[in-house]
Design a protein around this motif. Structure first.
Motif, PDB file in Angstrom:
ATOM      1  N   GLU A   1      98.542 -53.940  -9.485  1.00 56.15           N
ATOM      2  CA  GLU A   1      98.194 -53.050 -10.579  1.00 56.15           C
ATOM      3  C   GLU A   1      99.469 -52.469 -11.179  1.00 56.15           C
TER       4      GLU A   1
ATOM      5  N   ARG B   1      91.026 -49.197 -12.982  1.00 58.31           N
ATOM      6  CA  ARG B   1      91.100 -47.860 -12.400  1.00 58.31           C
ATOM      7  C   ARG B   1      90.542 -46.847 -13.397  1.00 58.31           C
TER       8      ARG B   1
ATOM      9  N   ARG C   1      87.574 -48.588  -9.365  1.00 54.73           N
ATOM     10  CA  ARG C   1      88.702 -49.350  -8.840  1.00 54.73           C
ATOM     11  C   ARG C   1      88.282 -50.454  -7.876  1.00 54.73           C
TER      12      ARG C   1
ATOM     13  N   ARG D   1      93.714 -53.941 -12.749  1.00 54.43           N
ATOM     14  CA  ARG D   1      93.985 -54.367 -11.382  1.00 54.43           C
ATOM     15  C   ARG D   1      93.526 -55.817 -11.267  1.00 54.43           C
TER      16      ARG D   1
END
Length: 153
Positions: A45, A75, A113, A145
């Motif tokens: 990330e 996120r 996330r 991510r």
């Protein structure tokens, strides 16, 4: 007894992967590894101090790749603005000026996330590029991510 890790010598041969763990990069800038689940696993990330990041993967054979799927999550950082991913490609060992788009840029949908989703990235034409020996670069923007890169042939 395990064989010793080779750190010098001949240039490694290319590999023809179907899946690339995102955390198995060879180079990076602005990226950090992170947990894939609360219990285990890895992903990459954008570092908290940045807004963009990249990781690169060397000596790959992507000849015949017709599709790319990223296992991605986002996120919960709305102030970071747009969150997207894409892949670039260059001849193995090329310079920064040799990178060109390999896939379209795709927005990472909202979610937590750990809400991993399969994102299909359309593969773009790269005329004149020998796809049998390339480096790939994963570009991350915002709160993106990525846990895995999947190549479809």
């Amino acid at each position: 007894m395990a064989a010793p890790l080779l750190v010098t010598g001949d240039t490694p041969t290319t590999v023809r992967p179907e899946r690339i763990p995102a955390h198995a990069f060879h180079r990076h800038d602005g990226a950090v590894t992170s947990d894939r689940t609360r219990e285990h696993g890895s992903s990459v990330e954008v570092a908290s101090a940045g807004r963009t990041a990249w990781t690169s993967y060397s000596r790959l054979d992507v000849e015949g790749v017709t599709g790319v799927t990223l296992v991605a999550a986002r996120r919960a950082l709305p102030a970071w603005g747009p969150t997207s991913v894409r892949l670039d490609v260059r001849p193995s060992g090329g310079g920064d000026a040799d990178w060109r788009a390999f896939t379209a840029e795709v927005e990472v949908p909202d979610g937590g996330r750990y809400d991993w989703q399969d994102l299909a990235l359309p593969v773009l034409d790269a005329p004149g590029l020998d796809r049998r020996d390339v480096d790939l670069r994963l570009q991350l923007t915002g709160a993106a991510r990525v846990a895995e890169i999947r190549l479809t042939r």
